[in-house]
Scaffold this motif. Structure first.
Motif, PDB file in Angstrom:
ATOM      1  N   PHE A  10      -1.116   6.756   7.283  1.00 31.85           N
ATOM      2  CA  PHE A  10      -2.013   5.946   6.894  1.00 31.85           C
ATOM      3  C   PHE A  10      -1.400   5.592   5.635  1.00 31.85           C
ATOM      4  CE2 PHE A  10      -4.254   8.786   4.156  1.00 31.85           C
ATOM      5  CZ  PHE A  10      -4.113  10.029   4.902  1.00 31.85           C
ATOM      6  N   ALA A  11      -1.874   3.932   5.382  1.00 28.90           N
ATOM      7  CA  ALA A  11      -1.373   3.351   4.539  1.00 28.90           C
ATOM      8  C   ALA A  11      -2.836   3.465   3.334  1.00 28.90           C
ATOM      9  CB  ALA A  11      -1.271   1.843   4.535  1.00 28.90           C
ATOM     10  N   VAL A  12      -2.592   3.655   2.133  1.00 30.24           N
ATOM     11  CA  VAL A  12      -3.762   3.576   1.044  1.00 30.24           C
ATOM     12  C   VAL A  12      -3.726   2.521   0.029  1.00 30.24           C
ATOM     13  CG1 VAL A  12      -4.138   6.070   1.817  1.00 30.24           C
ATOM     14  CG2 VAL A  12      -2.546   5.515  -0.315  1.00 30.24           C
ATOM     15  N   GLY A  13      -4.618   1.788  -0.161  1.00 24.37           N
ATOM     16  CA  GLY A  13      -4.433   0.610  -1.407  1.00 24.37           C
ATOM     17  C   GLY A  13      -5.771   0.202  -1.569  1.00 24.37           C
ATOM     18  N   THR A  14      -6.155  -0.487  -2.603  1.00 23.58           N
ATOM     19  CA  THR A  14      -7.412  -0.995  -2.775  1.00 23.58           C
ATOM     20  C   THR A  14      -7.706  -1.913  -1.807  1.00 23.58           C
ATOM     21  OG1 THR A  14      -7.058  -0.941  -5.107  1.00 23.58           O
ATOM     22  CG2 THR A  14      -8.705  -2.382  -4.413  1.00 23.58           C
ATOM     23  N   ALA A  15      -6.846  -3.023  -1.395  1.00 29.31           N
ATOM     24  CA  ALA A  15      -7.237  -3.830  -0.492  1.00 29.31           C
ATOM     25  C   ALA A  15      -7.448  -3.421   0.978  1.00 29.31           C
ATOM     26  CB  ALA A  15      -6.070  -5.152  -0.497  1.00 29.31           C
ATOM     27  N   ALA A  16      -6.338  -2.617   1.278  1.00 25.52           N
ATOM     28  CA  ALA A  16      -6.208  -1.606   2.527  1.00 25.52           C
ATOM     29  C   ALA A  16      -7.244  -0.769   2.608  1.00 25.52           C
ATOM     30  CB  ALA A  16      -4.778  -1.168   2.747  1.00 25.52           C
ATOM     31  N   THR A  17      -7.669  -0.065   1.358  1.00 28.06           N
ATOM     32  CA  THR A  17      -8.616   1.090   1.580  1.00 28.06           C
ATOM     33  C   THR A  17      -7.624   2.368   2.235  1.00 28.06           C
ATOM     34  OG1 THR A  17      -9.992   0.669   3.561  1.00 28.06           O
ATOM     35  CG2 THR A  17     -10.722   0.145   1.120  1.00 28.06           C
ATOM     36  N   ILE A  18      -8.020   2.860   3.515  1.00 26.84           N
ATOM     37  CA  ILE A  18      -7.330   3.725   4.330  1.00 26.84           C
ATOM     38  C   ILE A  18      -7.127   2.886   5.476  1.00 26.84           C
ATOM     39  CG2 ILE A  18      -7.267   5.975   5.635  1.00 26.84           C
ATOM     40  CD1 ILE A  18      -8.572   7.458   3.185  1.00 26.84           C
ATOM     41  N   THR A  19      -5.917   2.629   5.711  1.00 25.54           N
ATOM     42  CA  THR A  19      -5.692   1.811   7.108  1.00 25.54           C
ATOM     43  C   THR A  19      -4.669   2.745   8.076  1.00 25.54           C
ATOM     44  OG1 THR A  19      -5.778  -0.069   6.070  1.00 25.54           O
ATOM     45  CG2 THR A  19      -4.554  -0.209   8.213  1.00 25.54           C
ATOM     46  N   GLN A  20      -5.191   3.099   9.050  1.00 25.27           N
ATOM     47  CA  GLN A  20      -4.420   3.959  10.051  1.00 25.27           C
ATOM     48  C   GLN A  20      -2.992   3.305  10.601  1.00 25.27           C
ATOM     49  OE1 GLN A  20      -5.047   7.070  10.340  1.00 25.27           O
ATOM     50  NE2 GLN A  20      -7.138   6.904   9.534  1.00 25.27           N
TER      51      GLN A  20
ATOM     52  N   LEU B 220       5.251   1.728  -6.494  1.00 22.52           N
ATOM     53  CA  LEU B 220       3.820   1.189  -7.249  1.00 22.52           C
ATOM     54  C   LEU B 220       2.989   2.493  -7.163  1.00 22.52           C
ATOM     55  CD1 LEU B 220       1.109  -0.166  -7.540  1.00 22.52           C
ATOM     56  CD2 LEU B 220       2.686  -1.298  -8.868  1.00 22.52           C
ATOM     57  N   GLU B 221       2.650   2.985  -8.258  1.00 20.06           N
ATOM     58  CA  GLU B 221       1.752   3.996  -8.266  1.00 20.06           C
ATOM     59  C   GLU B 221       0.315   3.485  -7.889  1.00 20.06           C
ATOM     60  OE1 GLU B 221       1.977   6.387 -11.967  1.00 20.06           O
ATOM     61  OE2 GLU B 221       0.745   7.755 -11.167  1.00 20.06           O
ATOM     62  N   GLY B 222      -0.435   3.611  -7.106  1.00 20.58           N
ATOM     63  CA  GLY B 222      -1.452   3.302  -6.504  1.00 20.58           C
ATOM     64  C   GLY B 222      -2.788   3.961  -7.189  1.00 20.58           C
ATOM     65  N   VAL B 223      -3.619   3.082  -7.134  1.00 17.07           N
ATOM     66  CA  VAL B 223      -4.886   3.930  -7.831  1.00 17.07           C
ATOM     67  C   VAL B 223      -5.509   4.745  -6.554  1.00 17.07           C
ATOM     68  CG1 VAL B 223      -7.270   3.614  -8.977  1.00 17.07           C
ATOM     69  CG2 VAL B 223      -5.211   2.306  -9.680  1.00 17.07           C
ATOM     70  N   THR B 224      -5.578   4.103  -5.317  1.00 12.68           N
ATOM     71  CA  THR B 224      -6.177   4.543  -4.275  1.00 12.68           C
ATOM     72  C   THR B 224      -5.239   5.804  -3.928  1.00 12.68           C
ATOM     73  OG1 THR B 224      -6.435   2.184  -3.586  1.00 12.68           O
ATOM     74  CG2 THR B 224      -6.835   4.031  -1.994  1.00 12.68           C
ATOM     75  N   ARG B 225      -4.095   5.797  -4.055  1.00  9.45           N
ATOM     76  CA  ARG B 225      -2.959   6.816  -3.817  1.00  9.45           C
ATOM     77  C   ARG B 225      -3.677   8.174  -4.558  1.00  9.45           C
ATOM     78  NH1 ARG B 225       0.845   9.450  -6.413  1.00  9.45           N
ATOM     79  NH2 ARG B 225       2.566  10.376  -5.136  1.00  9.45           N
ATOM     80  N   ASP B 226      -3.787   8.011  -6.016  1.00 13.24           N
ATOM     81  CA  ASP B 226      -4.345   8.984  -6.921  1.00 13.24           C
ATOM     82  C   ASP B 226      -5.603   9.502  -6.316  1.00 13.24           C
ATOM     83  OD1 ASP B 226      -4.098  10.411  -9.494  1.00 13.24           O
ATOM     84  OD2 ASP B 226      -5.945   9.410  -9.799  1.00 13.24           O
TER      85      ASP B 226
ATOM     86  N   ALA C  62       0.896  -1.113  -0.085  1.00 12.44           N
ATOM     87  CA  ALA C  62      -0.051  -0.093  -0.057  1.00 12.44           C
ATOM     88  C   ALA C  62       0.754   1.228  -0.014  1.00 12.44           C
ATOM     89  CB  ALA C  62      -0.777  -0.019   1.152  1.00 12.44           C
ATOM     90  N   ASN C  63       0.422   2.299  -0.511  1.00 14.48           N
ATOM     91  CA  ASN C  63       1.137   3.659  -0.660  1.00 14.48           C
ATOM     92  C   ASN C  63       0.905   4.372   0.842  1.00 14.48           C
ATOM     93  OD1 ASN C  63       0.216   3.458  -3.803  1.00 14.48           O
ATOM     94  ND2 ASN C  63       2.296   3.838  -3.603  1.00 14.48           N
TER      95      ASN C  63
END
Ligand code: PLP
Length: 354
Positions: free
Chosen positions: A297-307, A255-261, A235-236
């Motif tokens: 926080f970490a951001v990713g499709t699987a993680a969504t926004i994880t603190q 990795l350029e995350g879609v969630t990051r964007d 995750a980003n």
């Protein structure tokens, strides 16, 4: 969406839906009744099929399992308030899949195969899209080399499969993370900006060691100096410092995350300043010490926004602000949630209704 792809559909004679507990779905363990499959042969994609989910027969010599010529994606479909289903930002995932394919010397997937295959599969299994809060249908496209040949060269045949898995979020609690100073996830000239198998196989031992040391996840640092933070697991990474979001800039080791964007676009639309730059470990630690850093926080499709609740660096543990009281990421997360689930309008055009 206009259907231009001819897909042969074979439905299962026994749906597993009735025996599945849709209110308790740990991430990535349950699969829907069907999968979408296509083959690349003689320079073109063919044999588009929806089949019952299940084992496939392969030669043990396929180069994917020996040399790792394989790529994947991860995205999610959400049940909308009106009962329809939306795939979130599938165009972005397709673009990244094809970027990964090119780097791994694999054929790209035409948009009609990717999008129509996905849409047809989700329509076939639409009753599997969870209605429960925070749940979604995780979508896993994968492509791998299928030439039964032990020489090292790009395969001439490939298989593309889309699996779907109704799931809860990947993480259920805030993370304690360790800044990794020995192992690296990726390096210049490598494949760190692609979703290819080798990036994940090399992360398993470091992650296992982090678990053994009592951490949930690690923060990768740059391979040259171990001075800059790059990502957290798969995750980003984002920080809020003095009210501004700071995130490592995209480079070939990240990795350029879609969630990051998505989070960046949403933050900007809310008037929150975002700075993309190299983020040094020192800057993070200094800002924890002086109180400027209020969220991580970490951001990713699987993680969504994880603190992230704690960050450890070379044996010293830094406890961050209460993860339950973080206004910036909470406000962004709420707005994203409402768009994903069709609770509010989608001014960004992120939802693809199938
Ligand atoms: C998938 C992934 C991410 C997050 O990307 P999303 O498109 O937001 O899901 C970040 N880092 C790595 C290494 C990944 O594999």
């Amino acid at each position: 969406m206009i259907d231009t792809l001819t897909i042969k559909t074979t439905k299962t004679s026994h749906s597993r839906l009735a025996e599945t507990d849709m209110s308790n779905l740990p991430f990535g363990q349950v699969f829907t009744d069907h999968m979408f499959v296509a083959d690349y042969e003689d320079g073109e994609w063919k044999n588009f099929e929806i089949l019952p989910y299940g084992p496939i027969s392969m030669s043990p010599a396929i180069s994917a399992i020996h040399y790792g010529q394989t790529i994947f994606e991860g995205m999610k479909a959400y049940k909308q308030q009106d009962g329809s289903v939306s795939i979130f930002r599938a165009d972005k995932n397709l673009a990244r899949f094809n970027k990964s394919a090119t780097r791994l010397a694999m054929p790209i997937i035409p948009e009609e195969v990717f999008i129509q295959g996905l849409a047809a599969l989700i329509n076939t299994d639409k009753d599997w899209v969870p209605a429960k809060e925070n749940y979604s249908l995780y979508i896993r496209p994968v492509m791998f080399a299928t030439d039964p040949f032990l020489g090292v060269r790009p395969s001439s045949t490939y298989k593309f499969i889309v699996l779907t898995s109704p799931s809860a979020p990947y993480y259920s609690n805030p993370l304690k993370v360790k800044i990794e100073m020995k192992y690296t996830r990726s390096d210049e000239g490598g494949v760190g900006s692609t979703k290819t198998a080798g990036n994940y196989s090399r992360s398993m031992l470091p992650t296992l060691e982090a678990h053994q040391d009592g951490f949930d996840q690690l923060i990768w640092t740059d391979s040259k100096e171990h001075k800059y933070v790059e990502e957290s697991g798969a995750a980003n990474l984002m920080f809020v410092v003095n009210g501004k979001i700071i995130t490592p800039e995209v480079r070939e080791t990240i990795l350029e995350g879609v969630t990051r964007d998505t989070v960046i676009e949403m933050a900007k639309s809310m008037g929150i300043e975002v700075e993309e730059k190299r983020v040094s470990i020192q800057e993070v630690l200094d800002n924890i010490d002086n109180g400027g850093l209020t969220e991580a926080f970490a951001v990713g499709t699987a993680a969504t926004i994880t603190q992230i609740s704690e960050i450890s660096y070379q044996g010293k543990n830094y406890v961050l602000t209460d993860p339950a009281a973080r206004p910036v990421s909470t406000a962004i997360g709420k707005k994203l949630y409402d768009i994903r689930y069709g609770i509010t309008a989608d001014p960004f055009g992120w939802n693809l209704i199938v």
